[in-house]
Write a protein that holds these residues in place. Structure first.
Motif, PDB file in Angstrom:
ATOM      1  N   GLU A 184      -3.060   3.059   0.496  1.00  0.00           N
ATOM      2  CA  GLU A 184      -3.385   1.656   0.779  1.00  0.00           C
ATOM      3  C   GLU A 184      -2.214   0.732   0.439  1.00  0.00           C
ATOM      4  OE1 GLU A 184      -7.143   0.711  -1.036  1.00  0.00           O
ATOM      5  OE2 GLU A 184      -8.129   2.422  -0.082  1.00  0.00           O
ATOM      6  N   ILE A 185      -1.455   1.095  -0.591  1.00  0.00           N
ATOM      7  CA  ILE A 185      -0.249   0.313  -0.907  1.00  0.00           C
ATOM      8  C   ILE A 185       0.772   0.469   0.217  1.00  0.00           C
ATOM      9  CG2 ILE A 185       1.729   0.099  -2.466  1.00  0.00           C
ATOM     10  CD1 ILE A 185      -0.145   0.975  -4.746  1.00  0.00           C
ATOM     11  N   GLN A 186       0.930   1.712   0.682  1.00  0.00           N
ATOM     12  CA  GLN A 186       1.918   1.976   1.734  1.00  0.00           C
ATOM     13  C   GLN A 186       1.523   1.350   3.071  1.00  0.00           C
ATOM     14  OE1 GLN A 186       2.237   6.301   1.430  1.00  0.00           O
ATOM     15  NE2 GLN A 186       4.201   6.083   0.348  1.00  0.00           N
ATOM     16  N   LYS A 187       0.242   1.108   3.260  1.00  0.00           N
ATOM     17  CA  LYS A 187      -0.222   0.447   4.483  1.00  0.00           C
ATOM     18  C   LYS A 187      -0.231  -1.076   4.350  1.00  0.00           C
ATOM     19  CE  LYS A 187      -3.237   4.244   5.963  1.00  0.00           C
ATOM     20  NZ  LYS A 187      -4.655   4.680   6.127  1.00  0.00           N
ATOM     21  N   GLY A 188       0.121  -1.574   3.161  1.00  0.00           N
ATOM     22  CA  GLY A 188       0.122  -3.021   2.943  1.00  0.00           C
ATOM     23  C   GLY A 188      -1.254  -3.583   2.702  1.00  0.00           C
ATOM     24  N   GLN A 189      -2.220  -2.715   2.354  1.00  0.00           N
ATOM     25  CA  GLN A 189      -3.598  -3.171   2.165  1.00  0.00           C
ATOM     26  C   GLN A 189      -3.896  -3.561   0.718  1.00  0.00           C
ATOM     27  OE1 GLN A 189      -5.689   0.212   3.735  1.00  0.00           O
ATOM     28  NE2 GLN A 189      -5.537  -0.477   5.859  1.00  0.00           N
ATOM     29  N   ILE A 190      -3.072  -3.108  -0.207  1.00  0.00           N
ATOM     30  CA  ILE A 190      -3.166  -3.549  -1.604  1.00  0.00           C
ATOM     31  C   ILE A 190      -1.871  -4.282  -1.930  1.00  0.00           C
ATOM     32  CG2 ILE A 190      -3.212  -2.826  -4.019  1.00  0.00           C
ATOM     33  CD1 ILE A 190      -5.027  -0.555  -3.290  1.00  0.00           C
ATOM     34  N   LYS A 191      -2.000  -5.520  -2.377  1.00  0.00           N
ATOM     35  CA  LYS A 191      -0.819  -6.338  -2.656  1.00  0.00           C
ATOM     36  C   LYS A 191      -0.943  -6.987  -4.034  1.00  0.00           C
ATOM     37  CE  LYS A 191       1.943  -6.929   0.105  1.00  0.00           C
ATOM     38  NZ  LYS A 191       3.143  -6.111   0.417  1.00  0.00           N
TER      39      LYS A 191
ATOM     40  N   PRO B  35      -0.577  -5.727   7.445  1.00  0.00           N
ATOM     41  CA  PRO B  35      -0.809  -5.656   8.898  1.00  0.00           C
ATOM     42  C   PRO B  35      -1.592  -6.876   9.382  1.00  0.00           C
ATOM     43  CG  PRO B  35      -1.481  -3.623   7.774  1.00  0.00           C
ATOM     44  CD  PRO B  35      -1.236  -4.635   6.721  1.00  0.00           C
ATOM     45  N   ASP B  36      -1.313  -7.322  10.589  1.00  0.00           N
ATOM     46  CA  ASP B  36      -2.029  -8.457  11.165  1.00  0.00           C
ATOM     47  C   ASP B  36      -3.502  -8.108  11.374  1.00  0.00           C
ATOM     48  OD1 ASP B  36       0.266  -9.957  11.242  1.00  0.00           O
ATOM     49  OD2 ASP B  36       0.787  -9.343  13.289  1.00  0.00           O
ATOM     50  N   GLY B  37      -4.358  -9.093  11.124  1.00  0.00           N
ATOM     51  CA  GLY B  37      -5.774  -8.938  11.437  1.00  0.00           C
ATOM     52  C   GLY B  37      -6.547  -8.045  10.494  1.00  0.00           C
ATOM     53  N   THR B  38      -5.984  -7.693   9.362  1.00  0.00           N
ATOM     54  CA  THR B  38      -6.697  -6.823   8.417  1.00  0.00           C
ATOM     55  C   THR B  38      -6.954  -7.563   7.112  1.00  0.00           C
ATOM     56  OG1 THR B  38      -4.649  -5.947   7.473  1.00  0.00           O
ATOM     57  CG2 THR B  38      -5.589  -4.770   9.349  1.00  0.00           C
ATOM     58  N   LYS B  39      -7.968  -7.083   6.417  1.00  0.00           N
ATOM     59  CA  LYS B  39      -8.223  -7.622   5.091  1.00  0.00           C
ATOM     60  C   LYS B  39      -7.220  -7.016   4.117  1.00  0.00           C
ATOM     61  CE  LYS B  39     -13.086  -8.858   5.451  1.00  0.00           C
ATOM     62  NZ  LYS B  39     -14.421  -8.766   4.823  1.00  0.00           N
ATOM     63  N   VAL B  40      -7.013  -7.735   3.038  1.00  0.00           N
ATOM     64  CA  VAL B  40      -6.078  -7.256   2.030  1.00  0.00           C
ATOM     65  C   VAL B  40      -6.755  -7.346   0.672  1.00  0.00           C
ATOM     66  CG1 VAL B  40      -5.026  -9.536   1.705  1.00  0.00           C
ATOM     67  CG2 VAL B  40      -3.724  -7.504   1.116  1.00  0.00           C
ATOM     68  N   GLN B  41      -6.397  -6.435  -0.215  1.00  0.00           N
ATOM     69  CA  GLN B  41      -6.933  -6.460  -1.575  1.00  0.00           C
ATOM     70  C   GLN B  41      -5.802  -6.847  -2.529  1.00  0.00           C
ATOM     71  OE1 GLN B  41      -8.768  -2.618  -2.296  1.00  0.00           O
ATOM     72  NE2 GLN B  41     -10.591  -3.160  -1.110  1.00  0.00           N
ATOM     73  N   TYR B  42      -5.968  -8.019  -3.165  1.00  0.00           N
ATOM     74  CA  TYR B  42      -4.967  -8.502  -4.115  1.00  0.00           C
ATOM     75  C   TYR B  42      -5.332  -8.042  -5.522  1.00  0.00           C
ATOM     76  CZ  TYR B  42      -3.164 -11.542  -0.442  1.00  0.00           C
ATOM     77  OH  TYR B  42      -2.613 -12.014   0.721  1.00  0.00           O
TER      78      TYR B  42
ATOM     79  N   ASN C 115      -9.548 -12.211   3.687  1.00  0.00           N
ATOM     80  CA  ASN C 115      -8.743 -12.408   4.900  1.00  0.00           C
ATOM     81  C   ASN C 115      -7.621 -13.416   4.661  1.00  0.00           C
ATOM     82  OD1 ASN C 115     -10.020 -10.684   6.839  1.00  0.00           O
ATOM     83  ND2 ASN C 115     -11.777 -12.083   6.848  1.00  0.00           N
ATOM     84  N   GLU C 116      -7.703 -14.136   3.522  1.00  0.00           N
ATOM     85  CA  GLU C 116      -6.668 -15.128   3.208  1.00  0.00           C
ATOM     86  C   GLU C 116      -5.351 -14.430   2.902  1.00  0.00           C
ATOM     87  OE1 GLU C 116      -7.210 -18.679   1.056  1.00  0.00           O
ATOM     88  OE2 GLU C 116      -9.380 -18.402   0.863  1.00  0.00           O
ATOM     89  N   ARG C 117      -4.280 -15.180   3.073  1.00  0.00           N
ATOM     90  CA  ARG C 117      -2.959 -14.635   2.781  1.00  0.00           C
ATOM     91  C   ARG C 117      -2.333 -15.433   1.643  1.00  0.00           C
ATOM     92  NH1 ARG C 117      -4.895 -11.052   5.071  1.00  0.00           N
ATOM     93  NH2 ARG C 117      -4.176 -10.000   6.970  1.00  0.00           N
TER      94      ARG C 117
END
Length: 706
Positions: free
Chosen positions: A18-25, A80-87, A62-64
């Motif tokens: 998930e880190i490598q996919k940019g989903q955990i930031k 990635p565009d259009g995806t949720k992210v976990q901070y 969904n916020e950035r």
């Protein structure tokens, strides 16, 4: 009441994926990655032994937010565009350690010169994993047989290499350890319904043992917007770079937030709660105008109050009400506004106004600015100024951090102090002015000299002057004023004028030649007190100005003073007489070619106040602006250009009549009067403007300007 979020779990490989996919930031308001290699090794050792390592708290949205783009020199994948992210709200150091160890990354951390190589974490294959006291995962090569942690974490990728290097027994252990890492359940709590304010509140509460999140970091996180390219932290950093050129880089981020809040909030407040409630888009839309207003304020402080550096500002919060003024009035202050703003500045500076409860006091003070914007003088009944007598100044001990002392430094800076040695302008620097023993702070009677002679109160505020950085150490040292002043007199014949820029009017009267410290304090304190009193009491200032003007008019004309009934209206003929304009220009040139002086128009030779009414009636614009415009045209016609900098023109009122007061400084070069194609050179002798022939002029120039 919202439901308590349920814990979940993630496997190691899922975290990494998930880190490598940019989903955990990691949001940028988190502190930098600081864990050492050894601390990372201990974390992995705990995982190998199935110890709990704490829960990761993530906020899914969904916020950035503005996120950390790299760990040292290790770039992190984009979202990635259009995806949720976990901070990551809690667990940043642990997650970053796990990611770095998995990659075997080489990272150069911020502020460190050497590279930390996460491939240099080892697993001791001869150690006992069941022994709680023995660390199996270590940051230094163990003796005996070992394998790198990176190889174990990536067992499948390195299987063939591992199989060749290790025995079946060790291979079995390596596989077992690999399984322990890959099957470990990392406890996670994912917040999915919370908004950004709630997420930040969670972060703030769970982070009590770490670095406290500042209000600016919170607002920066809230307002970050990739599409609009708005990054408040980056904008603030660039602003500080710009303000460094103006020597105002000591401004805190709270100043910006206060201005934003005061112009955006309905109740014109800047408390923390109010700032947190500001709308993201409003902040983004208003930012540029607020920064522009702040820069206008700084330029106003530098040019009008002549405060060259932020280090001597009594409070950087003083910029807030002034920026508020310039936010709503794009043009420079005019008329009475100039006086009212000056009074506001000095009353705040000398009253310890922003030493506490700054937010609530700023809210009250912008109401005063609202009055000034309307052209009205505010009421100051609730502000007590600490200035009762010159004795207050003498008894104040100098401290570079005191707002009161800084206010007096602003007064000294206003007079643009000159260098004792060469009469050049004293250069002030923020980095030198932060501490009391700064190179720019000079005790006019050196402390060492006063102590040696058992004279007390050596650190009196009145004893402080602003000097060039190397003057104290190189020239003055512990010498008596009578000694070092004479040394400078030998090098700088203009020293008496130089000292006036330090509010020291006379060498003898101020006790410098006799080394009389008490006389010096008394005389200088009197001047400081009067100047400060003028700035905080408009009535006192106006009364004193009128008294000074009456005294000036009552004098007999001499080499420094002349009075003219009119500029161009002939009172005897009852009509315009342009020869009178020539006479005025001739007088101004004589003062310019001599030691300067004062010309008053609207007063006759006997001191009778006539005013400017007759002259103004002859002009198309019949007011002081029209009079000044015509006067400058006359000067340009007869003297040419480039002499305006030596003239200060004002229009005081006396006996309800407006007169023209022209203060003229000595010119830096000869000035000629051009009349009907002929050039003439005049100087001031007694109460007359006397022409000089070519030979006399040449001799005069050698003596006067060389």
């Amino acid at each position: 009441m919202s439901k308590q979020p349920k814990p979940d779990s993630k496997k190691y490989i899922d975290l990494i994926s998930e880190i490598q996919k940019g989903q955990i930031k990691v949001p940028k308001f988190q502190r930098n990655f600081v864990w050492s290699l050894d601390k990372t090794a201990k974390l992995l050792d705990s995982i190998l032994k199935s110890y709990p390592i704490g829960t990761f708290i993530l906020w899914e949205t969904n916020e950035r937010l503005n996120d950390i783009k790299n760990i040292g020199n290790l770039e992190l994948p984009a979202i990635p565009d259009g995806t949720k992210v976990q901070y990551v709200l809690d667990g940043q150091q642990r997650i970053t350690s796990l990611y770095s160890a998995f990659l075997g990354a080489q990272i150069k951390k911020e502020g460190e010169k050497k590279i930390t190589d996460y491939a240099n974490i080892f697993v001791d294959l001869e150690g006992d994993v069941e022994n709680n006291d023995e660390q199996i995962v270590v940051s230094e090569e163990p003796e005996g047989i070992f394998i790198t942690l990176h190889e174990i974490l990536n067992f499948n990728d390195h299987f063939l290499e591992i199989k060749e290097k290790y025995s079946d027994e060790h291979l079995k252990k390596i596989h077992l350890y690999s399984q322990a890492f890959s099957t470990y359940d990392f406890s996670t709590i994912v917040l999915r319904k919370e908004d950004i304010d709630s997420a930040i509140e969670v972060f703030t509460r769970i982070n009590t043992g770490g670095q406290t999140l500042t209000l600016f970091e919170i607002i920066s996180a809230k307002t970050y917007d990739e599409e609009q390219k708005f990054d408040m932290e980056d904008k603030f950093r660039k602003l500080m770079e710009t303000l460094t050129e103006r020597k105002y880089n000591g401004i805190s981020s709270s100043v910006i937030l206060s201005i934003l809040s005061l112009v955006l909030s309905k109740n014109k407040e800047c408390k923390r709660k109010t700032i947190l409630q500001l709308e993201k888009q409003s902040i983004i839309d208003t930012w540029d105008n607020v920064i522009s207003a702040l820069k206008e304020s700084i330029d106003y402080f530098r040019s009008v109050y002549r405060i060259p550096v932020s280090a001597i500002l009594p409070y950087d919060s003083l910029l807030v009400p002034f920026a508020y003024f310039f936010y709503y009035q794009k043009e420079k202050p005019k008329g009475e506004q100039v006086k009212y703003l000056e009074e506001f500045f000095w009353r705040i500076s000398l009253s310890s106004r922003y030493s506490s409860s700054t937010e609530s006091r700023l809210a009250r003070d912008v109401k005063r600015i609202d009055e000034i914007l309307k052209g009205n003088r505010p009421n100051y009944d609730d502000i007590k100024v600490d200035l009762n007598s010159p004795k207050d100044l003498i008894e104040t001990s100098f401290s570079a951090g005191s707002s009161y002392c800084k206010a007096v430094l602003c007064l000294l800076a206003y007079h643009e102090p000159k260098d004792f040695q060469d009469n050049g302008r004293v250069i002030l620097d923020n980095s030198w002015l932060k501490i009391a023993n700064s190179k720019n702070f000079h005790h006019f009677f050196p402390k060492a000299y006063l102590r040696k002679n058992n004279i007390g109160n050596e650190n009196s505020l009145v004893n402080i002057s602003l000097v060039s950085a190397d003057l104290n150490k190189r020239k003055i040292k512990a010498k008596a004023p009578s000694v070092y002043v004479q040394d400078f007199l030998d090098e700088n014949y203009e020293l008496p004028t130089t000292l006036k820029s330090h509010l020291i009017e006379d060498l003898d009267a101020f006790g410098l030649k006799s080394d009389d410290y008490l006389v010096f304090l008394e005389k200088r304190a009197d001047i400081m007190f009067k100047e400060l009193k003028d700035r905080i009491d408009l009535r006192h200032k106006e009364d004193r100005k009128e008294d000074d003007l009456r005294e000036l008019i009552s004098r007999i004309e001499d080499e420094k003073l002349e009075m003219k009934s009119t500029l161009r209206f002939d009172l005897l003929e009852g009509s315009i007489n342009k020869k009178l304009e020539y006479v005025v220009a001739k007088t101004i040139s004589a003062f310019l070619n001599s030691e300067g002086g004062t010309l008053i128009i609207g007063v006759d030779d006997d001191g009778n106040i006539l005013g400017l009414e007759k002259d103004m009636e002859t002009l198309s614009k019949q007011n002081s602006d029209g009079f000044e415009l015509h006067l400058r045209q006359v000067i340009k016609k007869y003297l040419g250009e480039n002499y305006e900098k030596y003239l200060k023109i004002s229009f005081p009122k006396i006996e309800d009549k407006e007169i023209c007061l022209i203060k003229i400084s000595k010119s830096g070069k000869p000035v000629f009067v051009n009349f009907e194609g002929n050039e003439s050179f005049f100087v001031r002798i007694g109460n007359s403007s006397i022409p000089k022939n070519r030979q006399e002029q040449s001799e005069y120039e050698k003596l006067h300007w060389n």
